[in-house]
Design a protein around this motif. Sequence first.
Motif, PDB file in Angstrom:
ATOM      1  N   THR A  52      -6.546   5.134  -1.492  1.00 46.83           N
ATOM      2  CA  THR A  52      -6.324   5.367  -2.917  1.00 46.83           C
ATOM      3  C   THR A  52      -6.731   6.790  -3.300  1.00 46.83           C
ATOM      4  O   THR A  52      -7.720   7.330  -2.807  1.00 46.83           O
ATOM      5  N   GLU A  97      -5.146   6.478  -9.965  1.00 45.34           N
ATOM      6  CA  GLU A  97      -5.891   5.756  -8.942  1.00 45.34           C
ATOM      7  C   GLU A  97      -6.307   4.367  -9.415  1.00 45.34           C
ATOM      8  O   GLU A  97      -6.243   3.392  -8.648  1.00 45.34           O
ATOM      9  N   LEU A 144      -0.214   4.964  -0.233  1.00 42.51           N
ATOM     10  CA  LEU A 144      -1.394   4.580  -1.008  1.00 42.51           C
ATOM     11  C   LEU A 144      -2.370   3.741  -0.179  1.00 42.51           C
ATOM     12  O   LEU A 144      -3.164   2.990  -0.734  1.00 42.51           O
ATOM     13  N   SER A 174      -5.803  10.005  -6.625  1.00 43.36           N
ATOM     14  CA  SER A 174      -5.121  10.366  -7.856  1.00 43.36           C
ATOM     15  C   SER A 174      -4.778  11.856  -7.801  1.00 43.36           C
ATOM     16  O   SER A 174      -5.332  12.605  -6.990  1.00 43.36           O
ATOM     17  N   ASN A 205       0.831  -1.207   0.000  1.00 43.47           N
ATOM     18  CA  ASN A 205       0.000   0.000   0.000  1.00 43.47           C
ATOM     19  C   ASN A 205       0.867   1.260   0.000  1.00 43.47           C
ATOM     20  O   ASN A 205       0.483   2.303   0.510  1.00 43.47           O
ATOM     21  N   ASN A 234      -3.289   2.238  -9.398  1.00 39.92           N
ATOM     22  CA  ASN A 234      -2.479   2.458  -8.207  1.00 39.92           C
ATOM     23  C   ASN A 234      -0.984   2.574  -8.559  1.00 39.92           C
ATOM     24  O   ASN A 234      -0.122   1.996  -7.904  1.00 39.92           O
TER      25      ASN A 234
END
Length: 316
Positions: free
Chosen positions: A268, A297, A265, A270, A208, A300
């Motif tokens: 999530t 996004e 991340l 963008s 993540n 990812n």
Amino acid sequence: MNILVFLLAVIAVILCSIYLFKQYNANEKQYKSIIFNLLLIAISVPFIINQLYLWGNEKTLFYTDWDGSDALSFYGSFLAFCGTVILGAVAVYQNNKANQINDNILEISKQSERNVVLPYFSFNRYLARYEGDLFASSVAKLQKSSSETTEVEDTLKRIDIQIDEINFIISKDEINICTELDNKRKEKIQSEYNIKPSVDCVTVGLSNHNYQKFMVQNCGRGSAINLKCRLWKKGFENCPKNDVYSVPFTVPHSNKFDLGLYFDLSTTFSGNYTLELLYKDIYSNHYLQRVPIQIIEESNSIEMDTYQPQEIMQGQ
């Protein structure tokens, strides 16, 4: 035939004179055309003189002590005089121009010699980090001030850190900057997976985070003075949480520093970001290099374009 030549010569002189008058008032001079017209006038005038004296022999309009050969000789001498004056003027102009060029070359040479030995001092701020137990230090100072035997050690100390690494931590809501990642993030970047230990088991999942580290080297011929690294999110310029700068520091010729980008991340998101390197040389010329960064996004993933040209900042 003589009359036809005379008329052509008169027309040539009139047209060339009109053209030269227009060129005199023009912003951009057509020098080749000007020279051609002057030559055409010079060639036409003897034909005009010759025809005028022929008419004078046939029908006397006014009396003169000169004949045609005298007038043409005077005209030839006058042209020779004009040519001599022009050549002299050109020689003087070229001589002055040559002296000016030599003076400029000498000044450039002196400036180059100064540039080779020119010193310049840059100021690089240390980052302060404090370590130790505040409570224990307070007790130790109290015992010392009361002349008691000091049994507790004063562990407080300041550590000055010279910048050789910069890390940006990017999350959904803010950007942080530090010289070193904390222990939690250091553990995360040891693996490409997300490892979560619990009492009975260990869960291994997709990462993540995304950590990218760069070695940034000064490949130019001079030092980058007062370099500031800036990272900002598009649409949030000058917002303290999403537009951060490093403290200024200097990167000498061929030296380098580490630049880390840690993308959190876990949530999530963008966005479009821009990494900027702002610096100057020892003559206070300012430069800028931009690196666009895009967080996607859906996948990812992170996209960066590090092949960006250097910009010279005007008016700085």
